[in-house]
Write a protein that holds these residues in place. Structure first.
Motif, PDB file in Angstrom:
ATOM      1  N   ASN A   9       0.506  -1.892  -0.080  1.00 16.38           N
ATOM      2  CA  ASN A   9       0.161  -0.287  -0.079  1.00 16.38           C
ATOM      3  C   ASN A   9       0.983   1.418  -0.017  1.00 16.38           C
ATOM      4  O   ASN A   9       1.858   1.496   1.215  1.00 16.38           O
ATOM      5  N   HIS A  10       0.321   2.375  -0.951  1.00 17.74           N
ATOM      6  CA  HIS A  10       1.131   3.738  -0.677  1.00 17.74           C
ATOM      7  C   HIS A  10       1.131   4.791  -0.194  1.00 17.74           C
ATOM      8  O   HIS A  10      -0.369   4.580   0.670  1.00 17.74           O
ATOM      9  N   THR A  11       1.119   5.575  -0.141  1.00 23.53           N
ATOM     10  CA  THR A  11       0.861   6.821   0.458  1.00 23.53           C
ATOM     11  C   THR A  11       0.672   8.132  -0.207  1.00 23.53           C
ATOM     12  O   THR A  11       1.772   8.135  -1.540  1.00 23.53           O
ATOM     13  N   GLY A  43       3.871  10.638  -4.180  1.00 22.89           N
ATOM     14  CA  GLY A  43       3.774  12.119  -5.164  1.00 22.89           C
ATOM     15  C   GLY A  43       2.530  11.366  -6.871  1.00 22.89           C
ATOM     16  O   GLY A  43       1.914  11.661  -7.219  1.00 22.89           O
ATOM     17  N   HIS A  44       2.064  10.075  -6.301  1.00 17.96           N
ATOM     18  CA  HIS A  44       1.612   9.514  -7.639  1.00 17.96           C
ATOM     19  C   HIS A  44       0.273   8.530  -7.377  1.00 17.96           C
ATOM     20  O   HIS A  44      -0.571   8.043  -7.174  1.00 17.96           O
ATOM     21  N   ALA A  45      -0.323   8.943  -5.678  1.00 18.65           N
ATOM     22  CA  ALA A  45      -1.040   8.151  -5.060  1.00 18.65           C
ATOM     23  C   ALA A  45      -1.413   9.380  -4.271  1.00 18.65           C
ATOM     24  O   ALA A  45      -1.173  10.497  -3.985  1.00 18.65           O
ATOM     25  N   ASP A  78       4.894   2.771   0.826  1.00 23.70           N
ATOM     26  CA  ASP A  78       5.752   3.504   0.254  1.00 23.70           C
ATOM     27  C   ASP A  78       6.619   3.026  -0.929  1.00 23.70           C
ATOM     28  O   ASP A  78       7.684   2.731  -0.476  1.00 23.70           O
ATOM     29  N   HIS A  79       6.772   4.069  -1.790  1.00 26.24           N
ATOM     30  CA  HIS A  79       8.391   3.962  -2.569  1.00 26.24           C
ATOM     31  C   HIS A  79       9.703   4.242  -1.809  1.00 26.24           C
ATOM     32  O   HIS A  79       9.396   5.426  -1.711  1.00 26.24           O
ATOM     33  N   VAL A  80      10.411   3.605  -2.103  1.00 25.55           N
ATOM     34  CA  VAL A  80      11.559   3.911  -1.330  1.00 25.55           C
ATOM     35  C   VAL A  80      12.445   5.058  -2.183  1.00 25.55           C
ATOM     36  O   VAL A  80      11.817   5.550  -2.817  1.00 25.55           O
ATOM     37  N   SER A  88      -1.995  -0.905  -3.619  1.00 25.78           N
ATOM     38  CA  SER A  88      -3.327   0.261  -3.535  1.00 25.78           C
ATOM     39  C   SER A  88      -2.719   2.144  -4.087  1.00 25.78           C
ATOM     40  O   SER A  88      -0.976   1.415  -3.362  1.00 25.78           O
ATOM     41  N   HIS A  89      -2.687   2.206  -4.257  1.00 18.08           N
ATOM     42  CA  HIS A  89      -2.553   3.970  -4.963  1.00 18.08           C
ATOM     43  C   HIS A  89      -3.823   5.213  -4.184  1.00 18.08           C
ATOM     44  O   HIS A  89      -3.007   6.003  -4.921  1.00 18.08           O
ATOM     45  N   ALA A  90      -4.587   4.267  -3.702  1.00 11.59           N
ATOM     46  CA  ALA A  90      -6.173   5.215  -3.167  1.00 11.59           C
ATOM     47  C   ALA A  90      -7.158   4.445  -2.745  1.00 11.59           C
ATOM     48  O   ALA A  90      -6.396   3.383  -2.352  1.00 11.59           O
TER      49      ALA A  90
HETATM   50 ZN   LIG Z   1       3.469   3.912  -7.433  1.00 14.90          ZN
END
Ligand SMILES: [Zn+2]
Ligand SMILES: [Zn+2]
Length: 271
Positions: free
Chosen positions: A8-10, A14-16, A39-41, A231-233
């Motif tokens: 899961n992203h947050t 910048g794109h979630a 989240d992306h490192v 998930s990005h949302a």
């Molecule tokens: Zn992403």
């Protein structure tokens, strides 16, 4: 039964979008019992604090990300088990930099991803055309070479979206079978897990990562699985879990992994 979402992203990347709390509430609504934020490192292989606005959090944001996950873990205790994770790009030649970047934090799980192949992104909007300009077989071969190498580094617990180059509908060409099998073997030998991700169902390819044949090969080789939405949302959190569970069972998997502080335990996947 343990019902997890390990990817899961947050909004930091910048794109979630959406608040982290809303991801948890959406997952709870889908019966998820254990969720990892991953989240992306920060793009440690590129220079500067913020080399990829729109791709990943800045280096300076990393401590705040960890603190927010830890605060939410307390807040949601007893409702959902929240894990501290990260999705870390594999960048060949920068293994030590990644190790140093991750060292200060008590990760529960580190996802390993290959997004950059032959000098450019493989999954960014518009990158599907690379299959035509550079040759699909060349891209897929190089991708699987990097995946196999990443498995052996010991940096990652779970390999993400194992067949990512198919995202825009370019399935693995027949002549790349050998490279795919080498990647499967490398994962089995290294003892890393893979994610069964519903994200592919939301892309052009409209297929779970990994696809059914590849998933069966991985499971048969003894590679363990975790479940994820990428998930990005908030609305995507926990999304597609019944489908990924069914795909794993179909491929012959009978157990799934759960991680705490990067130590895995196996749990059954019940019918
Ligand atoms: Zn992403
Ligand atoms: Zn990814």
């Amino acid at each position: 039964m343990l019902r997890t979402d390990y990817h899961n992203h947050t909004a930091r990347c910048g794109h979630a979008g959406g608040a982290m709390r809303d991801y948890l509430l959406a997952a709870l609504g889908r019966g998820v019992t254990e969720l990892a934020f991953t989240d992306h490192v920060p793009l440690y292989f590129l220079p500067g604090d913020d080399p990829g606005p729109g791709l990943a959090m800045t280096r300076a944001e990393l401590p705040g990300y960890v603190a927010e996950v830890e605060a939410l873990r307390e807040e949601f205790a007893g409702r959902i088990d929240l894990l501290l994770g990260i999705e870390a790009d594999y960048a060949e030649g920068f293994e030590e930099e990644l190790k140093e970047l991750l060292a200060p934090y008590p990760w529960d799980v580190v996802l390993g991803s290959v997004h950059c192949v032959a000098g450019d992104w493989i999954d960014a909007p518009g990158s599907g055309k690379r299959h035509g300009t550079e040759g699909s077989a060349a891209l897929w071969s190089e991708y699987y070479r990097l995946i196999a190498k990443a498995c052996g580094t010991g940096l990652f617990d779970v390999m993400s979206h194992f067949d990512l180059p198919k995202k825009f509908g370019h399935h693995r060409p027949a002549e790349v079978l050998g490279a795919e099998e080498a990647a499967v073997e490398a994962a089995a030998k290294a003892g890393v897990a893979i994610e069964v991700s519903s994200a592919g169902l939301r892309k052009t390819v409209a297929e779970i990562y990994p696809g059914p044949d590849l998933l069966r090969k991985l499971v048969t080789a003894g590679v363990p699985v975790v479940f994820s939405s990428d998930s990005h949302a908030p609305a995507e959190s926990g999304w597609g879990l019944e489908k990924t569970l069914a795909a794993a069972r179909e491929a012959g998997a009978t157990s799934q992994l759960s991680f705490r502080r990067r130590v895995a335990t196996a749990h059954p996947i019940d019918a």
